[in-house]
Design an enzyme around this catalytic site. Structure first.
Site, PDB file in Angstrom:
ATOM      1  N   GLY A  79      19.541  -1.912  34.233  1.00 24.74           N
ATOM      2  CA  GLY A  79      20.740  -1.079  34.359  1.00 24.74           C
ATOM      3  C   GLY A  79      21.581  -1.145  33.091  1.00 24.74           C
ATOM      4  O   GLY A  79      21.038  -1.217  31.986  1.00 24.74           O
ATOM      5  N   GLU A 108      -0.119  -0.308  10.697  1.00 20.11           N
ATOM      6  CA  GLU A 108      -1.584  -0.508  10.727  1.00 20.11           C
ATOM      7  C   GLU A 108      -2.322   0.734  11.221  1.00 20.11           C
ATOM      8  O   GLU A 108      -3.272   0.632  11.999  1.00 20.11           O
ATOM      9  CB  GLU A 108      -1.970  -1.710  11.607  1.00 20.11           C
ATOM     10  CG  GLU A 108      -1.401  -3.038  11.168  1.00 20.11           C
ATOM     11  CD  GLU A 108      -1.940  -3.538   9.848  1.00 20.11           C
ATOM     12  OE1 GLU A 108      -3.040  -3.108   9.441  1.00 20.11           O
ATOM     13  OE2 GLU A 108      -1.255  -4.350   9.208  1.00 20.11           O
ATOM     14  N   PRO A 135       6.644   6.002  -1.388  1.00 22.83           N
ATOM     15  CA  PRO A 135       7.624   6.918  -0.802  1.00 22.83           C
ATOM     16  C   PRO A 135       7.002   8.233  -0.323  1.00 22.83           C
ATOM     17  O   PRO A 135       7.445   8.797   0.671  1.00 22.83           O
ATOM     18  CB  PRO A 135       8.607   7.153  -1.957  1.00 22.83           C
ATOM     19  CG  PRO A 135       8.517   5.902  -2.783  1.00 22.83           C
ATOM     20  CD  PRO A 135       7.094   5.462  -2.687  1.00 22.83           C
ATOM     21  N   LEU A 159       0.840  -1.206   0.000  1.00 23.01           N
ATOM     22  CA  LEU A 159       0.000   0.000   0.000  1.00 23.01           C
ATOM     23  C   LEU A 159       0.872   1.252   0.000  1.00 23.01           C
ATOM     24  O   LEU A 159       0.682   2.167  -0.802  1.00 23.01           O
ATOM     25  CB  LEU A 159      -0.903   0.028   1.252  1.00 23.01           C
ATOM     26  CG  LEU A 159      -1.632  -1.260   1.658  1.00 23.01           C
ATOM     27  CD1 LEU A 159      -2.440  -1.031   2.928  1.00 23.01           C
ATOM     28  CD2 LEU A 159      -2.551  -1.724   0.545  1.00 23.01           C
ATOM     29  N   THR A 160       1.837   1.310   0.935  1.00 25.24           N
ATOM     30  CA  THR A 160       2.619   2.529   1.187  1.00 25.24           C
ATOM     31  C   THR A 160       3.532   2.877   0.003  1.00 25.24           C
ATOM     32  O   THR A 160       4.077   1.986  -0.645  1.00 25.24           O
ATOM     33  CB  THR A 160       3.473   2.306   2.454  1.00 25.24           C
ATOM     34  OG1 THR A 160       2.603   1.948   3.526  1.00 25.24           O
ATOM     35  CG2 THR A 160       4.251   3.551   2.837  1.00 25.24           C
ATOM     36  N   ILE A 181       7.621  -2.544   2.189  1.00 27.39           N
ATOM     37  CA  ILE A 181       6.724  -3.693   2.042  1.00 27.39           C
ATOM     38  C   ILE A 181       7.313  -4.920   2.749  1.00 27.39           C
ATOM     39  O   ILE A 181       8.364  -5.457   2.346  1.00 27.39           O
ATOM     40  CB  ILE A 181       6.435  -3.981   0.545  1.00 27.39           C
ATOM     41  CG1 ILE A 181       5.957  -2.680  -0.134  1.00 27.39           C
ATOM     42  CG2 ILE A 181       5.411  -5.102   0.411  1.00 27.39           C
ATOM     43  CD1 ILE A 181       4.833  -1.929   0.562  1.00 27.39           C
TER      44      ILE A 181
HETATM   45  C1  FAD Z   1       9.076  -1.933   9.403  1.00 32.78           C
HETATM   46  C2  FAD Z   1       7.897  -1.431   8.632  1.00 32.78           C
HETATM   47  C3  FAD Z   1       7.083  -2.335   7.965  1.00 32.78           C
HETATM   48  C4  FAD Z   1       6.025  -1.870   7.185  1.00 32.78           C
HETATM   49  N1  FAD Z   1       5.280  -2.778   6.458  1.00 32.78           N
HETATM   50  C5  FAD Z   1       4.391  -2.313   5.529  1.00 32.78           C
HETATM   51  C6  FAD Z   1       3.738  -3.217   4.620  1.00 32.78           C
HETATM   52  O1  FAD Z   1       3.928  -4.433   4.673  1.00 32.78           O
HETATM   53  N2  FAD Z   1       2.913  -2.703   3.692  1.00 32.78           N
HETATM   54  C7  FAD Z   1       2.665  -1.366   3.582  1.00 32.78           C
HETATM   55  O2  FAD Z   1       1.906  -0.970   2.700  1.00 32.78           O
HETATM   56  N3  FAD Z   1       3.255  -0.484   4.438  1.00 32.78           N
HETATM   57  C8  FAD Z   1       4.114  -0.918   5.401  1.00 32.78           C
HETATM   58  N4  FAD Z   1       4.741  -0.038   6.247  1.00 32.78           N
HETATM   59  C9  FAD Z   1       4.472   1.398   6.128  1.00 32.78           C
HETATM   60  C10 FAD Z   1       3.590   1.925   7.250  1.00 32.78           C
HETATM   61  O3  FAD Z   1       2.301   1.394   7.122  1.00 32.78           O
HETATM   62  C11 FAD Z   1       3.629   3.455   7.159  1.00 32.78           C
HETATM   63  O4  FAD Z   1       4.933   3.864   7.539  1.00 32.78           O
HETATM   64  C12 FAD Z   1       2.574   4.080   8.055  1.00 32.78           C
HETATM   65  O5  FAD Z   1       1.297   3.867   7.489  1.00 32.78           O
HETATM   66  C13 FAD Z   1       2.790   5.602   8.217  1.00 32.78           C
HETATM   67  O6  FAD Z   1       2.905   6.215   6.988  1.00 32.78           O
HETATM   68  P1  FAD Z   1       4.128   7.189   6.688  1.00 32.78           P
HETATM   69  O7  FAD Z   1       5.363   6.505   7.114  1.00 32.78           O
HETATM   70  O8  FAD Z   1       4.014   7.626   5.272  1.00 32.78           O
HETATM   71  O9  FAD Z   1       3.900   8.427   7.658  1.00 32.78           O
HETATM   72  P2  FAD Z   1       3.031   9.737   7.332  1.00 32.78           P
HETATM   73  O10 FAD Z   1       1.709   9.349   6.787  1.00 32.78           O
HETATM   74  O11 FAD Z   1       3.858  10.657   6.511  1.00 32.78           O
HETATM   75  O12 FAD Z   1       2.854  10.330   8.798  1.00 32.78           O
HETATM   76  C14 FAD Z   1       3.881  11.067   9.475  1.00 32.78           C
HETATM   77  C15 FAD Z   1       3.347  11.535  10.827  1.00 32.78           C
HETATM   78  O13 FAD Z   1       2.208  12.398  10.655  1.00 32.78           O
HETATM   79  C16 FAD Z   1       1.088  11.898  11.379  1.00 32.78           C
HETATM   80  N5  FAD Z   1      -0.135  12.143  10.624  1.00 32.78           N
HETATM   81  C17 FAD Z   1      -0.357  11.925   9.296  1.00 32.78           C
HETATM   82  N6  FAD Z   1      -1.594  12.314   8.965  1.00 32.78           N
HETATM   83  C18 FAD Z   1      -2.187  12.779  10.096  1.00 32.78           C
HETATM   84  C19 FAD Z   1      -3.479  13.320  10.400  1.00 32.78           C
HETATM   85  N7  FAD Z   1      -4.433  13.414   9.468  1.00 32.78           N
HETATM   86  N8  FAD Z   1      -3.715  13.697  11.666  1.00 32.78           N
HETATM   87  C20 FAD Z   1      -2.777  13.582  12.627  1.00 32.78           C
HETATM   88  N9  FAD Z   1      -1.531  13.072  12.402  1.00 32.78           N
HETATM   89  C21 FAD Z   1      -1.253  12.682  11.149  1.00 32.78           C
HETATM   90  C22 FAD Z   1       1.346  10.390  11.522  1.00 32.78           C
HETATM   91  O14 FAD Z   1       0.649   9.883  12.655  1.00 32.78           O
HETATM   92  C23 FAD Z   1       2.853  10.382  11.720  1.00 32.78           C
HETATM   93  O15 FAD Z   1       3.146  10.686  13.067  1.00 32.78           O
HETATM   94  C24 FAD Z   1       5.754  -0.479   7.097  1.00 32.78           C
HETATM   95  C25 FAD Z   1       6.551   0.422   7.819  1.00 32.78           C
HETATM   96  C26 FAD Z   1       7.616  -0.033   8.567  1.00 32.78           C
HETATM   97  C27 FAD Z   1       8.476   0.972   9.297  1.00 32.78           C
END
Ligand code: FAD
Length: 387
Positions: free
Chosen positions: A343, A367, A130, A127-128, A159
């Site tokens: 510690g 999630e 850059p 889903l995610t 992913i």
């Molecule tokens: C180890 C790991 C495994 C992962 N596995 C998968 C996977 O298998 N498949 C997949 O698709 N993705 C995966 N992800 C991605 C993950 O789902 C995303 O990183 C997550 O959804 C957050 O998106 P972002 O990193 O783009 O942060 P952003 O969306 O850019 O958010 C940045 C900050 O802003 C805050 N924020 C954003 N919008 C709002 C709002 N409207 N109101 C208040 N606060 C807000 C967020 O809470 C966060 O603190 C993985 C990530 C990691 C680190």
């Protein structure tokens, strides 16, 4: 919503027993090495196939174990007390499977679910991108229809299972100009092949062993019958449909990590002596243990509550959100407190607690971030209590 009925207590006890035995015998002795060398646990994955974990929540008619969410959450908790990374190998795989089971055509269910259940075909969710994670409607990966195929271009990042998995629920735009934006989104079952490349492995703070990767789609061609459900425009709904289950899973991981941190602290604080007594007898340490134990128990009860509601087929986004929020924050708090109780040794790579401390932060991000959980809970609260 229809979900599997809970199994009776005996069947559940048997399954949990075999998971416990597998963890003791096949996982525990290898965690330290696999974690610190960041090695994908191929032999353990083979044993997970035999145990049926890749089909845990897939219906029996498609070759799965058809477990209730309550039982499944207990399995995830147990696995995460030993090594959280392992739960990631079957968790997102099962959310992909849930999207097919709930929204797929009968043809798609028959073609894919048995291979998902056996673990022969494994994968996860793509889903995610850059530029966006929380705001999924901003994705830029596009699928253009060409006869009975689609041509897909775009990049996905973070992913899980991206390198060792072969099949992904891939969220794309089929109509990039649509308003509202979600009407132009669709979810495909994309198997690796020409045009589907793993561009790099991503290095992480924790959650080692499991592969996180960037995936690039360049003129990747996929048959139109791989569109989940067969119709365009429902991709976001299909992707988010699995998130209640996903949140319960992540919450259960949080309980596992928090429990492991507590167990380590309870043990160490009886062994370590300062000023003539075990440190657990110093009030400062006892207060920490009391707080941690209460958090773990409350987190587990919240997860059980959300899973029970999910199993009844009722809406549970608020309860799943509460469980996810509380249990994952508990994992962060307990791992830090346990480290402090250890510690200087808590900072050593030779002790388990440093791994728990590195794993826990992922749980507040995945999630749906915990910031979003608070908003979801508040929105539901208002909706359910209109004035
Ligand atoms: C180890 C790991 C495994 C992962 N596995 C998968 C996977 O298998 N498949 C997949 O698709 N993705 C995966 N992800 C991605 C993950 O789902 C995303 O990183 C997550 O959804 C957050 O998106 P972002 O990193 O783009 O942060 P952003 O969306 O850019 O958010 C940045 C900050 O802003 C805050 N924020 C954003 N919008 C709002 C709002 N409207 N109101 C208040 N606060 C807000 C967020 O809470 C966060 O603190 C993985 C990530 C990691 C680190």
């Amino acid at each position: 919503m229809e979900h599997e009925r809970p199994r009776d207590g005996d069947a559940e006890a048997l399954i949990l027993d075999s998971v416990r035995r597998f963890l003791e015998r096949d996982v525990k002795p290898h965690v330290h090495r696999l974690e610190h060398d960041d090695v994908y646990p191929e032999e353990i994955v083979e044993k997970m196939k035999v145990l049926g974990l890749f089909g845990a929540t897939i219906a029996a008619e498609y070759g799965g174990l058809g477990l209730s969410t309550q039982t499944y959450a207990r399995i995830v908790e147990l696995v995460s007390t030993v090594w959280m990374s392992l739960s990631g190998i079957f968790n997102s795989h099962l959310i992909m499977a849930a999207a097919v089971q709930r929204f797929g055509t009968e043809e798609q269910k028959r073609r894919f679910l048995p291979r998902f259940a056996s673990g022969e075909l494994r994968g996860g969710l793509a889903l995610t991108e850059p530029d966006c994670g929380t705001d999924l409607q901003a994705i830029r990966t596009v699928a253009r229809r060409e006869g009975d195929q689609y041509r897909i271009n775009g990049t996905k990042t973070w992913i899980s299972n991206g390198i060792y998995g072969q099949c992904f629920a891939l969220l794309v735009k089929t109509d990039p100009g649509a308003q509202p934006r979600h009407r132009g989104m669709s979810l495909f079952l994309a198997e690796k092949g020409p045009g589907f490349a793993v561009s790099r492995k991503l290095e992480k703070l924790g959650y080692k062993g499991i592969d996180s990767a960037e995936l690039v789609f360049s003129d990747y061609r996929i048959p139109a019958d791989r569109l989940i459900g067969g119709g365009e425009g429902r991709g976001l709904q299909h992707a988010l449909g699995g998130l209640e289950l996903g949140r319960i899973n992540v919450a259960a991981r949080g309980v596992g990590v928090a429990q492991a941190a507590l167990d380590e602290a309870v043990r160490y604080s009886q062994l370590r002596h300062t000023f003539g007594k075990p440190i657990c007898e110093h009030q400062a340490i006892a207060l920490k243990l009391g707080e941690m134990a209460t958090q773990v128990r409350a987190a587990r009860l919240l997860v059980e509550d959300a899973a029970r509601i999910y199993d009844r087929g009722e809406r549970c986004d608020m309860e799943a959100g509460m469980a996810k929020l509380f249990a994952t924050e508990a994992a962060i708090d307990c791992s830090l407190e346990s480290m402090r109780i250890h510690g200087g040794y808590g900072y050593s790579k030779e002790f388990t607690v440093e791994r728990l401390y590195r794993d826990a932060p992922l749980l507040v991000i995945g999630e749906g971030t915990n910031e979003m959980q608070r908003l979801i809970i508040a929105r539901q609260l208002i909706q359910r209590n209109p004035v």
